[in-house]
Design a protein around this motif. Structure first.
Motif, PDB file in Angstrom:
ATOM      1  N   GLU A   1     -12.287   3.612  -2.928  1.00  0.00           N
ATOM      2  CA  GLU A   1     -12.789   3.903  -1.583  1.00  0.00           C
ATOM      3  C   GLU A   1     -11.645   3.921  -0.564  1.00  0.00           C
ATOM      4  O   GLU A   1     -10.766   3.062  -0.572  1.00  0.00           O
ATOM      5  N   GLY A   2     -11.679   4.930   0.281  1.00  0.00           N
ATOM      6  CA  GLY A   2     -10.652   5.056   1.298  1.00  0.00           C
ATOM      7  C   GLY A   2      -9.510   5.972   0.919  1.00  0.00           C
ATOM      8  O   GLY A   2      -8.618   6.235   1.732  1.00  0.00           O
ATOM      9  N   TYR A   3      -9.540   6.466  -0.330  1.00  0.00           N
ATOM     10  CA  TYR A   3      -8.481   7.368  -0.794  1.00  0.00           C
ATOM     11  C   TYR A   3      -9.097   8.670  -1.276  1.00  0.00           C
ATOM     12  O   TYR A   3     -10.188   8.672  -1.860  1.00  0.00           O
TER      13      TYR A   3
ATOM     14  N   ALA B   1       0.840  -1.193   0.000  1.00  0.00           N
ATOM     15  CA  ALA B   1       0.000   0.000   0.000  1.00  0.00           C
ATOM     16  C   ALA B   1       0.872   1.239   0.000  1.00  0.00           C
ATOM     17  O   ALA B   1       1.857   1.323   0.732  1.00  0.00           O
ATOM     18  N   GLY B   2       0.531   2.205  -0.850  1.00  0.00           N
ATOM     19  CA  GLY B   2       1.266   3.454  -0.877  1.00  0.00           C
ATOM     20  C   GLY B   2       0.785   4.391   0.214  1.00  0.00           C
ATOM     21  O   GLY B   2      -0.230   4.138   0.872  1.00  0.00           O
ATOM     22  N   ALA B   3       1.539   5.469   0.411  1.00  0.00           N
ATOM     23  CA  ALA B   3       1.169   6.429   1.447  1.00  0.00           C
ATOM     24  C   ALA B   3      -0.043   7.253   1.042  1.00  0.00           C
ATOM     25  O   ALA B   3      -0.801   7.708   1.891  1.00  0.00           O
TER      26      ALA B   3
ATOM     27  N   ASP C   1      -2.374   0.197  -3.768  1.00  0.00           N
ATOM     28  CA  ASP C   1      -1.396  -0.763  -4.279  1.00  0.00           C
ATOM     29  C   ASP C   1      -1.817  -1.139  -5.703  1.00  0.00           C
ATOM     30  O   ASP C   1      -2.980  -1.435  -5.964  1.00  0.00           O
ATOM     31  N   LEU C   2      -0.856  -1.149  -6.627  1.00  0.00           N
ATOM     32  CA  LEU C   2      -1.182  -1.441  -8.021  1.00  0.00           C
ATOM     33  C   LEU C   2      -0.856  -2.874  -8.430  1.00  0.00           C
ATOM     34  O   LEU C   2      -0.954  -3.200  -9.618  1.00  0.00           O
ATOM     35  N   ALA C   3      -0.475  -3.717  -7.500  1.00  0.00           N
ATOM     36  CA  ALA C   3      -0.216  -5.120  -7.833  1.00  0.00           C
ATOM     37  C   ALA C   3      -1.490  -5.754  -8.399  1.00  0.00           C
ATOM     38  O   ALA C   3      -2.563  -5.630  -7.818  1.00  0.00           O
ATOM     39  N   GLY C   4      -1.368  -6.385  -9.564  1.00  0.00           N
ATOM     40  CA  GLY C   4      -2.512  -7.049 -10.178  1.00  0.00           C
ATOM     41  C   GLY C   4      -3.513  -6.120 -10.832  1.00  0.00           C
ATOM     42  O   GLY C   4      -4.597  -6.562 -11.242  1.00  0.00           O
ATOM     43  N   ILE C   5      -3.179  -4.836 -10.967  1.00  0.00           N
ATOM     44  CA  ILE C   5      -4.148  -3.875 -11.510  1.00  0.00           C
ATOM     45  C   ILE C   5      -4.517  -4.189 -12.960  1.00  0.00           C
ATOM     46  O   ILE C   5      -5.619  -3.863 -13.405  1.00  0.00           O
TER      47      ILE C   5
ATOM     48  N   TYR D   1       2.400  -0.723 -19.247  1.00  0.00           N
ATOM     49  CA  TYR D   1       3.045  -1.231 -18.031  1.00  0.00           C
ATOM     50  C   TYR D   1       2.002  -1.650 -16.998  1.00  0.00           C
ATOM     51  O   TYR D   1       2.116  -2.720 -16.383  1.00  0.00           O
ATOM     52  N   LEU D   2       0.973  -0.836 -16.812  1.00  0.00           N
ATOM     53  CA  LEU D   2      -0.064  -1.171 -15.836  1.00  0.00           C
ATOM     54  C   LEU D   2      -0.825  -2.427 -16.267  1.00  0.00           C
ATOM     55  O   LEU D   2      -1.184  -3.259 -15.425  1.00  0.00           O
TER      56      LEU D   2
END
Length: 266
Positions: free
Chosen positions: A113-115, A73-75, A79-83, A140-141
């Motif tokens: 949600e949450g950001y 998770a970023g600050a 998190d972009l894993a699996g995006i 890349y994504l």
């Protein structure tokens, strides 16, 4: 014949200067050039090459890693894993490719949600990616758990028009004094009670502002000072801590000075 001391000192100084000049001129001189924009339009590029280019942009010019991480998770952002696969599940009726393109060009169209909605459009200042660079980042994504099938034709031809590297590099002129703004940051504004900013140490109550001008627009920075609640709270930090009263406690000059200082943080 006795040589005067003043003459001897002058001769010694000339010898020393000559030695340093020779030494300096013997060092190979390297010309520093700004990084060139990536342009893939009309070129024959493989998906693997496109992904590599996109990964490099993600880490450098795109400044994506200031907020995002892959595998943690970023600050400030998810998190972009699996995006590459998960993107197809974000908005009904929208493919992963369509969602990824929209998330870069219109990031507030869907906010996880949450950001908070703090991501700027990547083809506009302060990031200013051109069409080829956006294409590469999308590839890349997609590679993060999905299939790379994006083409240049998928990227609107207007992307980057009027907001590319030239516009992004242009200095935004704010009628304020950065030096005086630094004093507001460390003094009357009390910003150091919650924020770090470059070489200014601050308590980690709020996010680190050391690169805020690289990832946010002047409009966002100005709004965040006057209406912090309305501008959203960075994920991972407590909501409602930043005062809503800076519009009343700071003078107009102090406000513009503070903004001018924050715009130097890149």
């Amino acid at each position: 014949m006795r040589v005067p001391i003043a003459v001897r000192v002058a001769l010694f100084a000339l010898v020393v200067m000559g030695v340093y000049t020779y030494f300096a001129n013997s060092i190979p001189q390297i010309e520093s050039r700004p990084p060139q924009e990536l342009s893939l339009e009309g070129g024959n590029v493989t998906p693997a090459q496109l992904v590599r280019a996109g990964q490099e942009i993600f880490r450098t010019k795109g400044t994506c890693e200031v907020c995002h991480r892959v595998g943690q998770a970023g600050a400030r952002a998810p998190d972009l894993a699996g995006i590459g696969a998960r993107a197809a599940q974000r908005k009904p009726g929208m493919s992963a490719k369509q969602y990824l393109i929209e998330s870069l060009l219109q990031p507030n169209a869907y906010v996880v949600e949450g950001y908070p909605p703090i991501m700027p459009a990547v083809d506009r200042p302060p990031i200013g990616l051109n069409r080829s660079e956006v294409w590469a980042v999308v590839a890349y994504l997609q590679s993060l758990g999905g299939t790379v099938d994006v083409t240049l034709n998928d990227i609107p031809p207007t992307v980057g028009a009027g907001g590319g590297a030239t516009a992004a590099a242009a200095e935004v002129k704010v009628p304020g004094d950065p030096k005086a703004g630094r004093a507001v940051f460390t003094g009357k504004g009390g910003c150091v009670a919650c924020h770090k900013a470059g070489d200014i140490a601050g308590a980690p109550v709020g996010p680190d502002l050391s690169q805020i001008a690289r990832i946010q627009t002047p409009e966002y920075i100005m709004r965040k000072i006057l209406d912090p609640k309305g501008a959203g709270t960075v994920a991972g930090f407590p909501a409602g801590v930043m005062p809503q009263t800076f519009g009343q406690t700071l003078t107009a000059r102090e406000y513009t000075d503070l903004v001018a200082f924050l715009l130097t943080l890149k």
